[in-house]
Design a protein around this motif. Sequence first.
Motif, short mmCIF file in Angstrom:
data_model
loop_
_atom_site.label_atom_id
_atom_site.label_comp_id
_atom_site.label_asym_id
_atom_site.label_seq_id
_atom_site.Cartn_x
_atom_site.Cartn_y
_atom_site.Cartn_z
N ARG A 1 0.85 -1.18 0.00
CA ARG A 1 0.00 0.00 0.00
C ARG A 1 0.89 1.23 0.00
O ARG A 1 1.99 1.21 0.56
CB ARG A 1 -0.92 0.01 1.23
N PHE A 2 0.38 2.31 -0.59
CA PHE A 2 1.19 3.50 -0.73
C PHE A 2 0.56 4.69 -0.01
O PHE A 2 -0.64 4.73 0.25
CB PHE A 2 1.36 3.86 -2.21
N LEU A 3 1.42 5.67 0.30
CA LEU A 3 1.02 6.96 0.85
C LEU A 3 1.78 8.01 0.06
O LEU A 3 3.01 8.00 0.05
CB LEU A 3 1.35 7.04 2.34
N LEU A 4 1.06 8.92 -0.59
CA LEU A 4 1.70 9.93 -1.43
C LEU A 4 1.62 11.29 -0.78
O LEU A 4 0.60 11.63 -0.16
CB LEU A 4 1.04 9.97 -2.81
N ASP A 5 2.67 12.08 -0.92
CA ASP A 5 2.66 13.40 -0.31
C ASP A 5 1.85 14.39 -1.14
O ASP A 5 1.33 14.06 -2.21
CB ASP A 5 4.08 13.90 -0.02
N VAL A 6 1.75 15.60 -0.65
CA VAL A 6 0.83 16.60 -1.21
C VAL A 6 1.14 16.96 -2.66
O VAL A 6 0.27 17.44 -3.39
CB VAL A 6 0.84 17.86 -0.31
N HIS A 7 2.35 16.71 -3.12
CA HIS A 7 2.76 17.12 -4.46
C HIS A 7 2.48 16.06 -5.53
O HIS A 7 2.77 16.28 -6.70
CB HIS A 7 4.26 17.44 -4.47
N LEU A 8 1.92 14.92 -5.14
CA LEU A 8 1.77 13.80 -6.08
C LEU A 8 0.32 13.41 -6.30
O LEU A 8 -0.01 12.23 -6.44
CB LEU A 8 2.60 12.60 -5.59
N GLY A 9 -0.56 14.39 -6.37
CA GLY A 9 -1.97 14.10 -6.53
C GLY A 9 -2.32 13.39 -7.82
O GLY A 9 -3.14 12.47 -7.84
N THR A 10 -1.71 13.81 -8.93
CA THR A 10 -2.00 13.15 -10.21
C THR A 10 -1.55 11.70 -10.19
O THR A 10 -2.28 10.80 -10.66
CB THR A 10 -1.31 13.90 -11.37
N LEU A 11 -0.38 11.43 -9.64
CA LEU A 11 0.10 10.05 -9.53
C LEU A 11 -0.84 9.23 -8.66
O LEU A 11 -1.15 8.08 -8.98
CB LEU A 11 1.52 10.04 -8.96
N ALA A 12 -1.32 9.80 -7.56
CA ALA A 12 -2.25 9.08 -6.68
C ALA A 12 -3.51 8.69 -7.45
O ALA A 12 -3.98 7.54 -7.35
CB ALA A 12 -2.60 9.94 -5.47
#
Length: 244
Positions: free
Chosen positions: A90-101
């Motif tokens: 499972r992943f957790l993406l920071d605020v700068h990676l919304g498109t990737l999420a």
Amino acid sequence: MSGPEIHISFAPELRLFVPAERREGRTPLVTDGSSSLGHVVESLGVPLTEAGRLLVDGDRVETAYVPSEGEHVSVMGVERPQRVPGAPLRFLLDVHLGTLARRLRLLGVDAAYESEDLGDAALAALSARERRVILSRDRGLLRRRELWSGAYVYSDRPDDQLRDVLQRFAPALEPWTRCTACNGRLSNADKAAVEHRLEQGTQRSYDVFAQCTACERVYWRGAHHARLQSIVEGALREFGGAGG
């Protein structure tokens, strides 16, 4: 007082992290004689999340190893696909990676995302609490000791970011099964049950719907479906056999 001098080199993919003078072959480095090799590698700019095997005179050592005078150290990149033991991937993406999420969710990959900047400490704690791999372009975040696992996202282009993550971790792909807005699971929805949520044009034009079991957002094959379908087909073509 100077300590022992070692010689250190980095795999090509790690050279962007280190000073320019250390990017070509082996270079000398004076250590303090007490710091671990992991600390030495990080002090030169490489997050340990990106370091694979550490070799001293050809033999593999752990990050706690303390290098000695005259030793030759090679820092390798992570092996791909990289296995993350001990929990479902499972992943957790920071605020700068919304498109990737959103693209990971489109492919059915469990990708939590914080649209507000919680700060490095809170993100690292969330990674540990939920046992998620943090994806980030913030090297400082990836150096935090409390995070459970992490990976640097090497590109600033969403297409390349997605390919990098899929190649590195080989997650199982289940397209169209997650809400791109909240990461919840989707289920088939009867048109009559969701009709009150739809614009009149959508009601007239579409009959097949899905709904998020968490946030209740409704999905249908609208104007953007062809673009999303191309992302899904490209990922399945290249990485469809991944994961499990």
